[in-house]
Write a protein that holds these residues in place. Structure first.
Motif, short mmCIF file in Angstrom:
data_model
loop_
_atom_site.label_atom_id
_atom_site.label_comp_id
_atom_site.label_asym_id
_atom_site.label_seq_id
_atom_site.Cartn_x
_atom_site.Cartn_y
_atom_site.Cartn_z
N VAL A 81 0.95 -1.08 -0.02
CA VAL A 81 0.10 0.03 0.00
C VAL A 81 1.12 1.33 0.07
CG1 VAL A 81 -1.88 1.20 1.38
CG2 VAL A 81 -2.05 -1.09 0.83
N VAL A 82 1.87 1.35 0.76
CA VAL A 82 2.51 2.49 0.94
C VAL A 82 3.65 2.79 -0.12
CG1 VAL A 82 2.55 2.79 3.48
CG2 VAL A 82 4.14 1.34 2.24
N THR A 83 4.05 1.39 -0.79
CA THR A 83 4.80 1.71 -2.05
C THR A 83 3.90 2.16 -3.14
OG1 THR A 83 6.14 -0.05 -1.39
CG2 THR A 83 6.23 0.37 -3.65
N GLY A 84 2.78 1.41 -3.40
CA GLY A 84 1.83 1.79 -4.27
C GLY A 84 1.32 3.21 -4.44
N MET A 85 1.14 3.61 -3.04
CA MET A 85 0.95 5.16 -2.91
C MET A 85 1.95 6.18 -2.98
SD MET A 85 -2.37 5.23 -2.09
CE MET A 85 -2.96 6.58 -1.31
N GLY A 86 3.31 5.54 -3.41
CA GLY A 86 4.19 6.50 -3.63
C GLY A 86 4.77 7.33 -2.37
N ALA A 87 4.75 6.87 -1.35
CA ALA A 87 4.96 7.42 -0.07
C ALA A 87 6.84 7.38 0.14
CB ALA A 87 4.59 6.58 1.35
N ILE A 88 7.06 8.35 0.90
CA ILE A 88 8.56 8.38 1.09
C ILE A 88 8.81 7.61 2.38
CG2 ILE A 88 10.47 10.05 1.27
CD1 ILE A 88 8.62 11.92 -0.37
N PRO A 89 9.65 6.93 2.79
CA PRO A 89 9.97 6.42 4.09
C PRO A 89 10.91 7.28 4.65
CG PRO A 89 11.47 5.37 2.35
CD PRO A 89 10.40 6.06 1.63
N VAL A 90 10.56 7.51 6.20
CA VAL A 90 11.18 8.30 7.19
C VAL A 90 11.40 7.42 8.28
CG1 VAL A 90 9.16 9.41 7.90
CG2 VAL A 90 11.32 10.51 8.46
N GLU A 91 12.61 7.56 8.81
CA GLU A 91 13.17 6.90 10.03
C GLU A 91 12.60 7.71 11.23
OE1 GLU A 91 14.46 3.92 10.21
OE2 GLU A 91 14.87 3.44 8.31
N ARG A 92 12.27 6.90 12.39
CA ARG A 92 11.94 7.64 13.44
C ARG A 92 13.33 7.74 14.33
NH1 ARG A 92 6.91 4.96 15.92
NH2 ARG A 92 8.04 3.10 15.78
N ALA A 93 14.28 7.49 14.27
CA ALA A 93 15.43 7.54 14.96
C ALA A 93 16.01 8.89 15.02
CB ALA A 93 16.54 6.48 14.49
N GLY A 94 15.83 9.62 14.14
CA GLY A 94 16.30 11.06 14.35
C GLY A 94 17.81 11.16 13.67
N GLY A 95 18.26 12.22 13.64
CA GLY A 95 19.73 12.65 13.33
C GLY A 95 19.88 12.44 11.81
N ARG A 96 20.76 11.87 11.23
CA ARG A 96 21.07 11.52 9.94
C ARG A 96 20.02 10.54 9.49
NH1 ARG A 96 22.59 13.78 5.48
NH2 ARG A 96 22.34 12.02 3.77
N ALA A 97 19.50 9.93 10.09
CA ALA A 97 18.19 8.81 9.66
C ALA A 97 17.33 9.70 9.01
CB ALA A 97 17.89 7.84 10.81
N VAL A 98 17.02 10.86 9.77
CA VAL A 98 15.80 11.59 9.38
C VAL A 98 16.12 12.37 7.91
CG1 VAL A 98 14.26 13.52 9.84
CG2 VAL A 98 14.80 11.86 11.52
N LEU A 99 17.23 12.86 7.98
CA LEU A 99 17.69 13.45 6.59
C LEU A 99 17.77 12.53 5.41
CD1 LEU A 99 20.84 15.34 8.36
CD2 LEU A 99 18.66 16.30 7.76
N THR A 100 17.81 11.18 5.69
CA THR A 100 17.63 10.25 4.42
C THR A 100 16.38 10.41 3.95
OG1 THR A 100 17.10 8.48 5.94
CG2 THR A 100 19.48 8.67 5.52
N ALA A 101 15.29 10.87 4.80
CA ALA A 101 14.07 11.00 3.92
C ALA A 101 13.98 12.31 3.14
CB ALA A 101 13.07 11.20 5.19
N PHE A 102 14.56 13.34 3.63
CA PHE A 102 14.77 14.57 2.62
C PHE A 102 15.79 14.07 1.51
CE2 PHE A 102 13.61 18.51 4.73
CZ PHE A 102 12.70 17.95 5.59
N ASP A 103 16.80 13.36 1.61
CA ASP A 103 17.56 12.85 0.31
C ASP A 103 16.53 12.14 -0.66
OD1 ASP A 103 19.81 13.77 1.64
OD2 ASP A 103 20.39 12.20 2.47
N ALA A 104 15.75 11.23 -0.06
CA ALA A 104 14.83 10.30 -1.04
C ALA A 104 13.86 11.55 -1.50
CB ALA A 104 14.10 9.52 0.09
N ALA A 105 13.43 12.49 -1.14
CA ALA A 105 12.44 13.35 -1.70
C ALA A 105 13.26 14.20 -3.01
CB ALA A 105 11.89 14.27 -0.58
N VAL A 106 14.46 14.35 -2.83
CA VAL A 106 14.97 15.22 -3.91
C VAL A 106 14.97 14.78 -5.15
CG1 VAL A 106 17.34 16.16 -4.58
CG2 VAL A 106 16.71 16.22 -2.33
N PRO A 107 15.19 13.40 -5.42
CA PRO A 107 14.78 12.95 -6.99
C PRO A 107 13.32 13.18 -7.33
CG PRO A 107 16.18 11.47 -5.55
CD PRO A 107 15.46 12.49 -4.40
#
Length: 218
Positions: A81-107
């Protein structure tokens, strides 16, 4: 628009607009085929639903990374469902893990997609508009896209405190003029974020609070 998202856009959109009469203005301010970040005030979880079904293009929202790797039959369904909806994964750990969500949004943004961000960082605890966090404009600067202020009203009255079930209430969504983003310093990011929040306030008429919204648990 992903097929699953398109199906939900039609069916869920019709249901929501039937139960909650919705007025939408400013759709012409959404870029037709280029990337942008839709930045809205945040009253309730329902904000994502109403923003998604009332935007004519696909909007990528954030989803907990756990949804993308949950085990078992139920986990597999959630992942689809989340893949089919085109969602962006975000980690809840904070720090650099959260920044990877922004990295995934750039493309997504650079490819001409839309991404939704709530610059307050959390839902408003009292209906007022709180100081924005600079992540949205920093992401926009990195991707080279504008931010579009969005004002949502009425979702805070769908299920107010003390009511178990949702209630029919009129909803309004107003899309403001896109704001070009150029960030060369922390001062630029702060200034543009304040400009963005001011634009959102002009669309909603909310009282502004010049401090960050407290965590919901508080």
């Amino acid at each position: 628009m992903p097929p699953l998202y398109a199906g939900a856009h039609r069916t869920l959109g019709t249901l929501l607009r039937t139960l909650w009469p919705t007025t939408v203005t400013g759709l012409e301010n959404i870029p037709g085929d280029s990337g942008a970040i839709l930045c809205s005030n945040h009253h309730a979880i329902a904000d994502q639903l109403f923003l998604g079904v009332n935007t004519p293009r696909h909007v990528a929202f954030w989803a907990k990374a756990e949804y993308f790797r949950s085990p078992g039959l139920r986990g597999n369904l959630t992942r689809r469902v989340v893949t089919g909806m085109g969602a962006i994964p975000v980690e809840r750990a904070g720090g650099r893990a959260v920044l990877t969500a922004f990295d995934a949004a750039v493309p997504i943004l650079r490819a001409g997609g839309l991404v939704a961000v709530f610059p307050e960082g959390t839902r408003s605890p009292d209906g007022r508009l709180y100081r924005g966090r600079t992540g949205a404009v920093r992401l926009a600067a990195q991707a080279g896209v504008p931010v579009v202020p969005v004002g949502i009203t009425g979702t805070d009255h769908i299920r107010p405190a003390g009511h178990r079930f949702p209630r029919p209430r009129p909803i309004t969504l107003t899309f403001g003029l896109p704001i070009p983003v150029k960030v060369e310093s922390a001062k630029d990011a702060r200034h543009l974020t304040d400009e963005l929040i001011s634009a959102i306030q002009s669309l909603t008429g909310q009282e502004y609070v010049p401090s960050y919204a407290p965590p919901r648990a508080a």
